[in-house]
Design a protein around this motif. Structure first.
Motif, short mmCIF file in Angstrom:
data_model
loop_
_atom_site.label_atom_id
_atom_site.label_comp_id
_atom_site.label_asym_id
_atom_site.label_seq_id
_atom_site.Cartn_x
_atom_site.Cartn_y
_atom_site.Cartn_z
N GLN A 1 -12.53 3.03 -7.65
CA GLN A 1 -13.20 3.95 -6.73
C GLN A 1 -13.26 3.38 -5.33
N LEU A 2 -13.51 2.08 -5.22
CA LEU A 2 -13.53 1.44 -3.92
C LEU A 2 -12.17 1.56 -3.23
N LYS A 3 -11.11 1.36 -4.01
CA LYS A 3 -9.76 1.45 -3.46
C LYS A 3 -9.46 2.87 -2.99
N LEU A 4 -9.84 3.86 -3.79
CA LEU A 4 -9.60 5.25 -3.41
C LEU A 4 -10.37 5.62 -2.16
N ASP A 5 -11.62 5.16 -2.07
CA ASP A 5 -12.42 5.46 -0.88
C ASP A 5 -11.82 4.82 0.36
N ARG A 6 -11.36 3.55 0.22
CA ARG A 6 -10.75 2.87 1.36
C ARG A 6 -9.46 3.57 1.78
N GLU A 7 -8.66 3.96 0.80
CA GLU A 7 -7.41 4.65 1.09
C GLU A 7 -7.67 5.98 1.78
N GLU A 8 -8.68 6.69 1.31
CA GLU A 8 -8.99 7.99 1.91
C GLU A 8 -9.44 7.81 3.36
N ARG B 1 2.77 -1.26 -10.51
CA ARG B 1 2.88 -0.17 -11.48
C ARG B 1 1.61 0.67 -11.48
N GLN B 2 1.83 1.98 -11.72
CA GLN B 2 0.71 2.94 -11.80
C GLN B 2 -0.18 2.85 -10.56
N VAL B 3 0.44 3.18 -9.43
CA VAL B 3 -0.24 3.10 -8.14
C VAL B 3 -0.60 4.52 -7.67
N THR B 4 -1.81 4.67 -7.15
CA THR B 4 -2.24 5.95 -6.58
C THR B 4 -2.22 5.85 -5.06
N LEU B 5 -1.44 6.73 -4.44
CA LEU B 5 -1.33 6.78 -2.98
C LEU B 5 -1.56 8.22 -2.54
N ALA B 6 -2.51 8.41 -1.64
CA ALA B 6 -2.86 9.75 -1.16
C ALA B 6 -3.14 10.69 -2.34
N LYS B 7 -3.86 10.14 -3.34
CA LYS B 7 -4.30 10.89 -4.52
C LYS B 7 -3.15 11.35 -5.40
N VAL B 8 -1.98 10.73 -5.22
CA VAL B 8 -0.82 11.02 -6.08
C VAL B 8 -0.49 9.75 -6.86
N ARG B 9 -0.29 9.90 -8.16
CA ARG B 9 -0.01 8.76 -9.05
C ARG B 9 1.50 8.52 -9.12
N GLN C 1 5.06 7.94 6.64
CA GLN C 1 6.17 8.89 6.58
C GLN C 1 7.05 8.65 5.36
N HIS C 2 6.86 7.49 4.71
CA HIS C 2 7.55 7.19 3.45
C HIS C 2 6.59 7.36 2.26
N LEU C 3 5.50 8.10 2.47
CA LEU C 3 4.48 8.39 1.46
C LEU C 3 3.71 7.14 1.06
N GLY C 4 3.77 6.11 1.89
CA GLY C 4 3.13 4.84 1.57
C GLY C 4 1.89 4.58 2.39
N LEU C 5 1.46 3.32 2.37
CA LEU C 5 0.20 2.93 2.99
C LEU C 5 0.23 1.44 3.30
N ILE D 1 2.02 -3.64 2.13
CA ILE D 1 2.71 -2.36 2.31
C ILE D 1 3.07 -1.82 0.91
N LEU D 2 2.59 -0.63 0.60
CA LEU D 2 2.90 0.04 -0.66
C LEU D 2 3.73 1.28 -0.36
N ILE D 3 4.89 1.40 -1.03
CA ILE D 3 5.76 2.57 -0.86
C ILE D 3 6.26 2.97 -2.25
N PRO D 4 6.16 4.24 -2.62
CA PRO D 4 6.63 4.68 -3.93
C PRO D 4 8.13 4.38 -4.14
N LEU D 5 8.45 4.00 -5.37
CA LEU D 5 9.85 3.74 -5.75
C LEU D 5 10.31 4.82 -6.73
N PRO D 6 11.61 5.07 -6.76
CA PRO D 6 12.11 6.09 -7.71
C PRO D 6 11.99 5.63 -9.15
#
Length: 360
Positions: A121-128, A280-288, A337-341, A355-360
């Motif tokens: 929850q702390l991580k989600l709040d910080r990300e938001e 693995r199993q990373v949530t970015l902008a509320k997307v898993r 712009q790469h859906l990351g953070l 730096i976290l960026i989604p991978l295929p």
């Protein structure tokens, strides 16, 4: 350093001494709602010694302690075997404490309260907060840049016309100051608008090629006294993205780190680590996402000043004299712009940009 005062062996609460070994925070509360026992994990979580805790009402530990106290009352009434609830416990002058609470009756006169910090929850709040901040920055930058740009052109044009009409050539020095300052502001405005103007050129990106390019550029500027170490996970797959944008984002962070390390560069022990991993199993902008690039840029510098630590991604906020305050703002924009953070943890001797960026 003295050990915290624990209940004596002949205390009625000595039977809870085994809870001292638990990593989970545990409090024992009596029927009056007073804390009678707290294990070391609870002392650490609440930042209060067991001696101080044992003198307080549970409800008084937090600004909204009545929520937790109500659970204790229900447990004492034996309404439930145990009560589980996520709470945001408010504390005066500090961040809310997000916990998962488990309240269980331990007889007719006592209740055991477990508090497990809700890291997710702390991580989600910080990300938001970061995402909201970034969106606000974008709107501010666009509006401010356009408001500056229009009159700036008029000021420059008027100065040029005035220069032609001046009878004394020595007076043209002043119009040149106006023209040069107008050009400097125009360059600043162009940099502010750059991420929103430049098209997103997508291709296959190898993150290690990005890191190596940045490494060579920074070492060319700081050839002595600085070590940039590689700690790469060669299994990370290529992904679709704008390679030039990512080079610029990583370069801005690494270059800032090198600037902060000037004192250690002079001593010859400055170090930056480029570390790549798969998360693995990373949530970015509320997307898993199942997989994400996890790139860390770590330096052994003095750390980010506490007064700007929460504002480093704001435009025009800089920790050094002469800095534009745009490098981290642009880096965050490019990564988003790469859906990351980009996240940051900093203390004296270690600053870690992640730096976290989604991978295929």
């Amino acid at each position: 350093m003295t050990e915290p005062e624990r209940p004596p062996k002949d205390s009625p609460y000595a039977r809870f001494a085994g809870l001292d070994l638990l990593a989970t925070s545990v409090l024992v509360v009596d029927a009056a709602g007073s804390v009678r026992y707290a294990n070391p994990a609870a002392e650490h979580l609440l930042e209060v010694s067991v001696k101080s805790l044992s003198r307080q009402k549970l409800a008084g530990l937090f600004l909204n302690g009545e929520e937790l106290d109500a659970l204790v009352r229900q447990a004492l009434a034996h309404k439930y075997a145990d009560l589980r609830q996520d709470l945001a416990l408010q504390r005066s002058g500090r961040e809310p404490l997000h916990v998962h609470s488990i309240v269980s009756a331990a007889g007719d006169e006592e209740v055991v309260v477990e508090l497990r910090e809700n890291v997710q929850q702390l991580k989600l709040d910080r990300e938001e907060r970061i995402l909201d901040q970034s969106q606000a920055n974008k709107e501010l930058i666009r509006n401010l840049a356009h408001e500056i740009k229009n009159p700036l052109g008029g000021v420059r044009g008027a100065a040029q016309l005035l220069e032609l009409e001046l009878p004394d050539a020595s007076l043209r020095e002043y119009t040149q100051v106006i023209i040069k300052e107008a050009d400097r502001l125009q360059t600043l405005v162009d940099r502010l608008l750059a991420p929103h103007r430049r098209p997103h050129i997508v291709g296959d990106v190898n993150i290690h090629e990005v890191c190596e390019r940045v490494r060579s550029l920074v070492l060319a500027e700081f050839p002595a006294g600085l070590s940039i170490k590689r700690d790469y996970d060669a299994s990370i797959p290529e992904f679709r993205g704008d390679k030039e944008q990512l080079i610029q984002a990583v370069l801005n962070i690494v270059h800032n780190a090198a600037q902060a390390l000037r004192a250690r560069i002079a001593q010859g022990d400055a170090e930056i680590v480029l570390r790549t991993r798969v998360a693995r199993q990373v949530t970015l902008a509320k997307v898993r996402y199942g997989l994400a690039l996890d790139l860390h840029i770590i330096d052994n510098g003095p750390g980010i000043a506490p007064d700007i630590r929460d504002r480093i991604f704001y435009p025009l906020v800089s920790g050094r004299d002469g800095g534009s305050g745009l490098g981290l703002t642009l880096a965050q924009t490019f990564v988003q712009q790469h859906l990351g953070l980009i996240e940051c943890e900093s203390r004296p001797g270690l600053t870690d940009f992640r730096i976290l960026i989604p991978l295929p």
